[in-house]
Design a protein around this motif. Structure first.
Motif, mmCIF file in Angstrom:
data_model
loop_
_atom_site.group_PDB
_atom_site.id
_atom_site.type_symbol
_atom_site.label_atom_id
_atom_site.label_comp_id
_atom_site.label_asym_id
_atom_site.label_seq_id
_atom_site.Cartn_x
_atom_site.Cartn_y
_atom_site.Cartn_z
ATOM 1 N N LEU A 1 0.831 -1.203 0.000
ATOM 2 C CA LEU A 1 0.000 0.000 0.000
ATOM 3 C C LEU A 1 0.864 1.250 0.000
ATOM 4 O O LEU A 1 2.089 1.165 0.103
ATOM 5 N N LYS A 2 0.242 2.420 -0.091
ATOM 6 C CA LYS A 2 0.996 3.673 -0.251
ATOM 7 C C LYS A 2 1.811 4.060 0.979
ATOM 8 O O LYS A 2 2.731 4.858 0.870
ATOM 9 N N ILE A 3 1.495 3.534 2.148
ATOM 10 C CA ILE A 3 2.313 3.760 3.331
ATOM 11 C C ILE A 3 3.300 2.601 3.427
ATOM 12 O O ILE A 3 2.888 1.433 3.456
ATOM 13 N N GLU A 4 4.589 2.937 3.445
ATOM 14 C CA GLU A 4 5.625 1.916 3.437
ATOM 15 C C GLU A 4 5.441 0.914 4.576
ATOM 16 O O GLU A 4 5.232 1.295 5.728
ATOM 17 N N GLY A 5 5.475 -0.364 4.225
ATOM 18 C CA GLY A 5 5.335 -1.426 5.217
ATOM 19 C C GLY A 5 3.909 -1.870 5.448
ATOM 20 O O GLY A 5 3.674 -2.868 6.117
#
Length: 189
Positions: free
Chosen positions: A6-10
């Protein structure tokens, strides 16, 4: 399982691959080997659940400070939720960004939430049960939170909350919380 970054790392969405027949279906929800192949946490020391009676109930935005940060694997096993995270890692390119996924018992998708993110959700139906696999033991002294309606983050909730705890209403807005982070050295997640 189908792993989608997803767009937030991790952060990941993890969807089951169902094998169906006349009886219904079967799906794997966790596999240590597959999680490890994607660089994800494989050790979960707690399995918790929450039950929310009413649609519109809001829980969050919660996190655990160092030295007790948590990775969570969240699933909705009854009803539907709008699940949200906020990236609180100052060195992250998505710092203070938020991300939401709709989780439902019908679809079975899971939300993998990395350490350093605040987490919360709003119920979209009555009688919701949410399961959490958690990578670290709960440490009450490390528990923190941010207001669900913090203007510095600007989460666009599906509707105004109908039920929210006094504790969740008392979390500070981020500008004040950031001062607390910096003073106490909690900016490192």
């Amino acid at each position: 399982m189908q792993f989608t970054p997803l767009k937030i790392e991790g952060a990941w969405s993890i969807s089951p691959v169902r094998i169906e027949d006349e009886r219904g279906w079967f799906a794997r929800l966790f596999c240590e080997q597959e999680f490890a192949e994607h660089g994800l946490e494989t050790r979960f020391v707690q399995h918790s659940a929450s039950y929310s009676r009413e649609s519109g109930t809001l829980r969050g935005m919660h996190y655990q400070k160092e030295p007790h940060p948590e990775t969570k694997l969240v699933s909705c096993v009854q009803g539907r939720i709008w699940d949200v995270i906020i990236d609180l890692r100052p060195d992250s390119p998505s710092y203070l960004d938020w991300l939401s996924l709709e989780l439902s018992a019908e679809e079975g998708m899971q939300f993998y939430i990395p350490q350093g993110c605040a987490h919360g959700f709003q119920t979209l139906t009555d009688d919701v049960i949410v399961h959490y696999l958690i990578s670290n033991f709960h440490a009450p002294d490390a528990a923190g939170g941010i207001r669900f309606d913090d203007p510095a983050v600007g989460i666009d909730w599906p509707s105004p909350p109908t039920v929210i705890s006094p504790k969740d209403l008392s979390w500070p807005i981020l500008s004040r919380e950031r001062q607390v982070f910096e003073t106490a050295g909690y900016l490192e997640f």
